[in-house]
Scaffold this motif. Structure first.
Motif, PDB file in Angstrom:
ATOM      1  N   TRP A  73       0.833  -1.176   0.066  1.00 19.38           N
ATOM      2  CA  TRP A  73       0.022   0.010  -0.058  1.00 19.38           C
ATOM      3  C   TRP A  73       0.946   1.085  -0.250  1.00 19.38           C
ATOM      4  O   TRP A  73       1.423   1.466   0.855  1.00 19.38           O
ATOM      5  N   ASN A  74       1.279   1.895  -1.146  1.00 15.37           N
ATOM      6  CA  ASN A  74       2.009   3.045  -1.411  1.00 15.37           C
ATOM      7  C   ASN A  74       1.426   4.320  -1.275  1.00 15.37           C
ATOM      8  O   ASN A  74       0.646   4.707  -2.115  1.00 15.37           O
ATOM      9  N   THR A  75       1.822   4.976  -0.316  1.00 17.24           N
ATOM     10  CA  THR A  75       1.517   6.207   0.059  1.00 17.24           C
ATOM     11  C   THR A  75       2.407   7.340  -0.081  1.00 17.24           C
ATOM     12  O   THR A  75       2.236   8.621  -0.303  1.00 17.24           O
ATOM     13  N   LYS A  76       3.736   6.901  -0.262  1.00 19.89           N
ATOM     14  CA  LYS A  76       4.665   7.985  -0.132  1.00 19.89           C
ATOM     15  C   LYS A  76       4.854   8.455  -1.602  1.00 19.89           C
ATOM     16  O   LYS A  76       5.379   9.443  -1.886  1.00 19.89           O
ATOM     17  N   ASP A  77       4.566   7.435  -2.804  1.00 22.62           N
ATOM     18  CA  ASP A  77       4.764   8.020  -4.012  1.00 22.62           C
ATOM     19  C   ASP A  77       3.579   8.669  -4.722  1.00 22.62           C
ATOM     20  O   ASP A  77       3.488   9.037  -5.738  1.00 22.62           O
ATOM     21  N   ARG A  78       2.504   8.663  -3.952  1.00 25.34           N
ATOM     22  CA  ARG A  78       1.398   9.040  -4.392  1.00 25.34           C
ATOM     23  C   ARG A  78       1.205  10.682  -4.330  1.00 25.34           C
ATOM     24  O   ARG A  78       1.395  11.378  -3.398  1.00 25.34           O
ATOM     25  N   PRO A  79       0.996  11.258  -5.483  1.00 30.54           N
ATOM     26  CA  PRO A  79       0.687  12.809  -5.733  1.00 30.54           C
ATOM     27  C   PRO A  79      -0.261  13.203  -4.956  1.00 30.54           C
ATOM     28  O   PRO A  79      -1.547  12.808  -5.027  1.00 30.54           O
ATOM     29  N   LYS A  80       0.086  14.402  -4.033  1.00 35.04           N
ATOM     30  CA  LYS A  80      -1.248  14.806  -3.231  1.00 35.04           C
ATOM     31  C   LYS A  80      -1.724  16.240  -3.968  1.00 35.04           C
ATOM     32  O   LYS A  80      -2.540  16.737  -3.424  1.00 35.04           O
ATOM     33  N   ARG A  81      -0.785  16.703  -4.781  1.00 37.86           N
ATOM     34  CA  ARG A  81      -1.048  18.155  -5.303  1.00 37.86           C
ATOM     35  C   ARG A  81      -0.474  18.042  -6.638  1.00 37.86           C
ATOM     36  O   ARG A  81       0.366  17.112  -6.808  1.00 37.86           O
ATOM     37  N   TRP A  82      -0.875  18.889  -7.601  1.00 40.74           N
ATOM     38  CA  TRP A  82      -0.561  18.881  -8.927  1.00 40.74           C
ATOM     39  C   TRP A  82       1.069  19.231  -9.039  1.00 40.74           C
ATOM     40  O   TRP A  82       1.742  18.618 -10.033  1.00 40.74           O
ATOM     41  N   GLN A  83       1.519  19.737  -8.143  1.00 38.20           N
ATOM     42  CA  GLN A  83       3.187  20.113  -8.475  1.00 38.20           C
ATOM     43  C   GLN A  83       3.682  19.037  -8.201  1.00 38.20           C
ATOM     44  O   GLN A  83       5.059  18.726  -8.457  1.00 38.20           O
ATOM     45  N   ASP A  84       3.406  17.954  -7.513  1.00 37.19           N
ATOM     46  CA  ASP A  84       3.971  16.708  -7.366  1.00 37.19           C
ATOM     47  C   ASP A  84       4.578  15.921  -8.441  1.00 37.19           C
ATOM     48  O   ASP A  84       5.104  14.999  -8.586  1.00 37.19           O
ATOM     49  N   ILE A  85       3.706  16.280  -9.526  1.00 34.68           N
ATOM     50  CA  ILE A  85       3.941  15.585 -11.165  1.00 34.68           C
ATOM     51  C   ILE A  85       5.391  15.703 -11.368  1.00 34.68           C
ATOM     52  O   ILE A  85       5.774  14.829 -12.197  1.00 34.68           O
ATOM     53  N   PHE A  86       6.085  16.798 -10.960  1.00 36.00           N
ATOM     54  CA  PHE A  86       7.503  16.978 -11.401  1.00 36.00           C
ATOM     55  C   PHE A  86       8.531  16.076 -10.669  1.00 36.00           C
ATOM     56  O   PHE A  86       9.643  16.222 -11.245  1.00 36.00           O
ATOM     57  N   LEU A  87       8.210  15.472  -9.711  1.00 36.47           N
ATOM     58  CA  LEU A  87       9.169  14.776  -8.859  1.00 36.47           C
ATOM     59  C   LEU A  87       9.201  13.318  -9.296  1.00 36.47           C
ATOM     60  O   LEU A  87       8.090  12.744  -9.546  1.00 36.47           O
ATOM     61  N   ASN A  88      10.323  12.660  -9.090  1.00 33.28           N
ATOM     62  CA  ASN A  88      10.225  11.287  -9.516  1.00 33.28           C
ATOM     63  C   ASN A  88       9.625  10.469  -8.288  1.00 33.28           C
ATOM     64  O   ASN A  88       8.425   9.655  -8.547  1.00 33.28           O
ATOM     65  N   THR A  89       9.365  11.139  -6.960  1.00 39.39           N
ATOM     66  CA  THR A  89       8.585  10.801  -5.939  1.00 39.39           C
ATOM     67  C   THR A  89       8.349  11.943  -5.316  1.00 39.39           C
ATOM     68  O   THR A  89       9.497  12.554  -4.730  1.00 39.39           O
ATOM     69  N   PRO A  90       7.097  12.320  -4.586  1.00 37.21           N
ATOM     70  CA  PRO A  90       7.137  13.135  -3.458  1.00 37.21           C
ATOM     71  C   PRO A  90       7.802  12.802  -1.979  1.00 37.21           C
ATOM     72  O   PRO A  90       8.002  13.639  -1.534  1.00 37.21           O
ATOM     73  N   ASN A  91       7.767  11.521  -2.126  1.00 39.76           N
ATOM     74  CA  ASN A  91       8.665  10.932  -0.808  1.00 39.76           C
ATOM     75  C   ASN A  91       7.795  11.308   0.430  1.00 39.76           C
ATOM     76  O   ASN A  91       8.497  11.690   1.498  1.00 39.76           O
ATOM     77  N   TYR A  92       6.429  11.318   0.439  1.00 42.69           N
ATOM     78  CA  TYR A  92       5.720  11.675   1.709  1.00 42.69           C
ATOM     79  C   TYR A  92       5.854  10.538   2.870  1.00 42.69           C
ATOM     80  O   TYR A  92       6.040   9.573   2.463  1.00 42.69           O
ATOM     81  N   PRO A  93       6.014  10.785   4.029  1.00 40.96           N
ATOM     82  CA  PRO A  93       5.863   9.690   5.138  1.00 40.96           C
ATOM     83  C   PRO A  93       4.936   8.916   4.823  1.00 40.96           C
ATOM     84  O   PRO A  93       3.640   9.160   4.722  1.00 40.96           O
TER      85      PRO A  93
END
Length: 583
Positions: free
Chosen positions: A527-547
C-alpha cells in the motif's frame, strides 16, 4: 476722350505684363534639396549638359530669364540621362525642372519615369511627382511623389507606394518607404503589407533586404497563410526569409496552426515543411481539446498535426470542474483518424517518469498514453493508479473515464493485476480488501468502487461485514479467502456486498478470531502512500516521498482467542505428570 482711351490701353498692357510675370515665379526649391548629405560627393559638382532639344527658348518674363527647352529634350549629368517634353534649366543654380513624360536613367541601374521632376546638379538630388515609377532589374516602385538622392543611393516616398518584386511575385503596399539602391534594402516605417502567392506579411516597421530575400521585423508583424488564413505567425521582433519561407521570432511571438497556438521566448517556423520550434517558456494551447502543453523546449509538425515538448514538460487537460496534470521527460501530442477514417482523435503520450494528477485520480508509470477523445489513459511500466482509498497495480493499467462526467468509470488491468482498497476509509486501521489475478476490470460509480471482475488465477482477501437492517450498525463477520478462475466482487457503500467465485471455486470465510495479521495480507502487498501525488506540483518529482501513512494493527478477537489458546495450553501442560529422573 483720347486721353481716357490712352490711359485705358496703358492699364490693360500693364496688367497683362504683370499676369505673365506671375506665371513664372522665382525658383523656390523644396527643403529636400537643402538637406545636407550624410555622404559628401568625391568631386566638385559638374554642370548639367544639354544634349538635345527641338527648340531652345529664352524669355525675360519666363523662368527668371533662364533657358527652357521643348521637344525631345535630353540632358546629361554625372552618368544620368534625363528626357522630357519641357525642361527649364536654372543655370546659376545648376538646377532643372522637367515637365511631361519625364524619363531618367541612372548609372546604378535604376530607371525613373514621372509626370514632372526636379533635379539639383549640385546635390544630385531629385524629386519626381505624378505617376512615379522607379524600376531596377529586380523590382518596380510606384508612388505619387519620390525623393531620390543619387550620392547616398536612397529613394523614399511618404504618400503611399506600391512595390512589385517579380522574383517571388510579391506586391508590397506601404505609406512610407525608403529604398537603399546599392544595398537592395527597403525600410517601411509605417503600416505595410507584403503579398505573394502563398503568404501575406503585415506590420508596422520592417527592414527588407531584397537582395537576400530577407525581411527583418521591428514591431507587431503577422505572416499569414493565404490558403489557410487561420494559420499565421506573429512577432514583434523577428526575421523572415522569403526564399526559404523560414521565420525567426524573438519577441512576444506565437505560431497559430490548425487551431492551436505555440508561444515561446525564441521561435522558428518553416512554412514549406510545417516544422516549428520554440525555446524558453514554451506553451502550446489547443482550445479545441481544452489542453495546454508547457515546457522549456517544443516542436510542432503542422502537416502531421503533432507536437513534442521537453525540458520539464507538463500538460494540463482542462475540464469543467477539474483539471488533469501530466508530466514526464517528453510529452507528444498528435491527432490521427479513427478506424473509419472520418473522425480525427486526439492523443497524448508522456514517457519516462510519467506522472498524472487529478483531484479524483492519480497515477504514475514509466510511460503514459492518453486518448483524449475517448477518455482512455494507459499506464505502462510499473504502473500505479490511485482513486479515493483505492490502489491498482499491474503490468498495464487502462483507466476509462467519462468526459462529460469528468470521472473515471472503469479500470482495466492486464498482467499481475492487484487491487487494494481500504475496508473502511474512515479509520486508520490496517484493514485492506485485496484482489489479484491475470486480468482485472474495476468498475466505479460516483468515484466509488462498484464491482471488480478478476479473470485467471484469481485470489482475494475481502473483509466480510454484516449490517443490521434495523439499527444500521455494522458487525465484522470475518475475512473471506477465495481462489478460483473468475472472481466477481460487488460493493455497496464502500463495503463488500457479495463475492462470487467461478471455475474451480474455493471460497471460505474465517472469523477474525482465527486470522493472524500475517494472513490478512498477500505476500506482495504494498500500500504505497509515499509515491502518491497529493497536489499537482508533485508530478514534477520522481517521488514526492511523503511519510508513509501509519495504520494501527488491531484484532482484539484474535488476540483474545490466542490468549485463551495459550492459557489452555499452559493448563494442559500443568496437568501433565512430571517425570523424575532416577539417579
Amino acid at each position: 476722350m483720347n486721353k481716357f482711351f490712352l490711359l485705358f490701353l496703358f492699364c490693360c498692357f500693364w496688367g497683362w505684363g504683370q499676369q505673365k510675370k506671375a506665371v513664372s515665379p522665382a525658383l523656390k526649391k523644396d527643403v529636400f534639396f537643402n538637406k545636407k548629405n550624410a555622404k559628401k560627393p568625391t568631386a566638385p559638382p559638374s554642370k548639367i549638359e544639354l544634349k538635345n532639344a527641338d527648340s531652345t527658348n529664352v524669355k525675360a518674363e519666363l523662368y527668371d530669364g533662364n533657358p527652357y527647352f521643348e521637344g525631345h529634350v535630353e540632358l546629361h549629368h554625372e552618368g544620368s540621362i534625363l528626357k522630357s517634353d519641357l525642361v527649364i534649366l536654372y543655370q546659376k543654380e545648376n538646377f532643372v525642372k522637367a515637365i511631361g513624360h519625364v524619363d531618367i536613367t541612372n548609372p546604378d541601374g535604376t530607371h525613373l519615369v514621372s509626370d514632372e521632376a526636379e533635379y539639383d546638379g549640385n546635390t544630385q538630388k531629385a524629386i519626381a511627382r505624378g505617376n512615379v515609377v522607379l524600376t531596377d532589374p529586380n523590382q518596380r516602385i510606384e508612388t505619387e511623389t519620390l525623393y531620390y538622392d543619387r550620392i547616398t543611393g536612397t529613394a523614399y516616398f511618404n504618400e503611399n507606394g506600391t512595390i512589385y518584386v517579380p522574383k517571388d511575385n510579391s506586391v508590397i503596399h506601404t505609406k512610407l518607404g525608403t529604398y537603399y539602391v546599392r544595398e537592395q534594402r527597403i525600410i517601411f516605417d509605417e503600416n505595410y503589407r507584403i503579398d505573394n502567392d502563398q503568404y501575406i506579411t503585415e506590420g508596422k516597421n520592417v527592414n527588407y533586404l531584397r537582395g537576400e530575400g530577407v525581411a527583418i521585423f521591428h514591431g507587431p508583424t503577422t505572416v499569414t497563410n493565404k490558403q489557410k488564413p487561420s494559420n499565421y505567425v506573429y512577432t514583434e521582433e523577428g526575421k523572415y526569409n522569403m526564399n526559404t519561407k523560414e521565420v525567426f521570432l524573438h519577441k512576444n511571438s506565437y505560431i497559430k496552426y490548425n487551431g492551436k497556438i505555440l508561444t515561446g521566448d525564441d521561435m522558428f517556423f518553416n512554412q514549406l515543411t510545417g516544422f516549428g520550434k520554440a525555446t524558453g517558456n514554451v506553451k502550446l494551447d489547443d482550445p479545441a481539446e481544452n489542453r495546454l502543453l508547457l515546457g522549456g523546449y517544443g516542436e510542432i509538425y503542422e502537416k502531421k498535426d503533432s507536437a513534442m515538448v521537453t525540458q520539464k514538460p507538463y500538460a494540463i487537460k482542462i475540464f469543467k470542474n477539474d483539471s488533469a496534470y501530466i508530466a514526464a521527460q517528453t510529452i507528444i501530442a498528435y491527432q490521427k483518424p479513427d478506424s473509419t477514417g472520418k473522425v480525427k482523435k486526439s492523443y497524448l503520450k508522456a514517457y519516462k517518469q510519467a506522472r498524472m494528477f487529478k483531484t479524483n485520480g492519480q497515477g504514475r508509470a514509466d510511460s503514459l498514453s492518453y486518448n483524449e477523445t475517448d477518455g482512455i489513459m494507459h499506464f505502462v511500466g510499473k504502473p500505479i493508479f490511485w482513486t479515493g482509498e483505492k490502489q491498482v497495480t499491474g503490468d498495464i493499467i487502462k483507466a476509462y473515464s467519462n468526459p462529460e462526467l469528468e470521472q473515471v468509470d472503469s479500470i482495466h488491468v492486464e498482467g499481475n493485476a492487484f487491487a487494494i482498497s481500504k475496508a473502511d476509509s474512515l479509520n486508520l486501521k490496517d484493514e485492506f480488501n485485496q484482489v489479484k489475478g491475470n486480468l482485472m476490470t474495476v468498475y466505479l460509480k460516483d468515484n466509488e468502487l462498484d464491482q471488480a471482475h478478476v479473470v485467471g488465477n484469481a485470489v482475494s482477501i475481502v473483509y466480510a461485514d454484516n449490517q443490521d437492517s434495523k439499527t444500521k450498525t455494522t458487525e465484522r463477520i470475518g475475512i473471506n479467502y477465495s481462489t478460483c478462475g473468475i472472481i466477481k466482487v460487488k460493493f455497496t457503500n464502500r463495503k463488500v456486498e457479495t463475492i462470487s467465485c467461478e471455475i474451480g471455486a474455493l471460497s471460505d470465510t474465517y472469523p477474525m478470531s482465527k486470522i493472524s495479521k500475517e494472513k490478512r495480507f498477500f505476500p506482495d502487498f504494498n500500500w504505497n502512500t509515499k509515491d502518491r501525488p497529493k497536489r499537482w506540483q508533485d508530478i514534477f518529482l520522481n517521488t514526492p516521498n511523503y511519510p508513509e501513512t501509519q495504520y494501527t494493527s488491531e484484532n482484539p478477537l484474535y488476540d483474545a482467542a490466542q490468549a485463551i489458546i495459550q492459557k489452555q495450553e499452559e493448563e494442559k501442560k500443568a496437568k501433565e505428570p512430571k517425570r523424575i529422573k532416577k539417579e
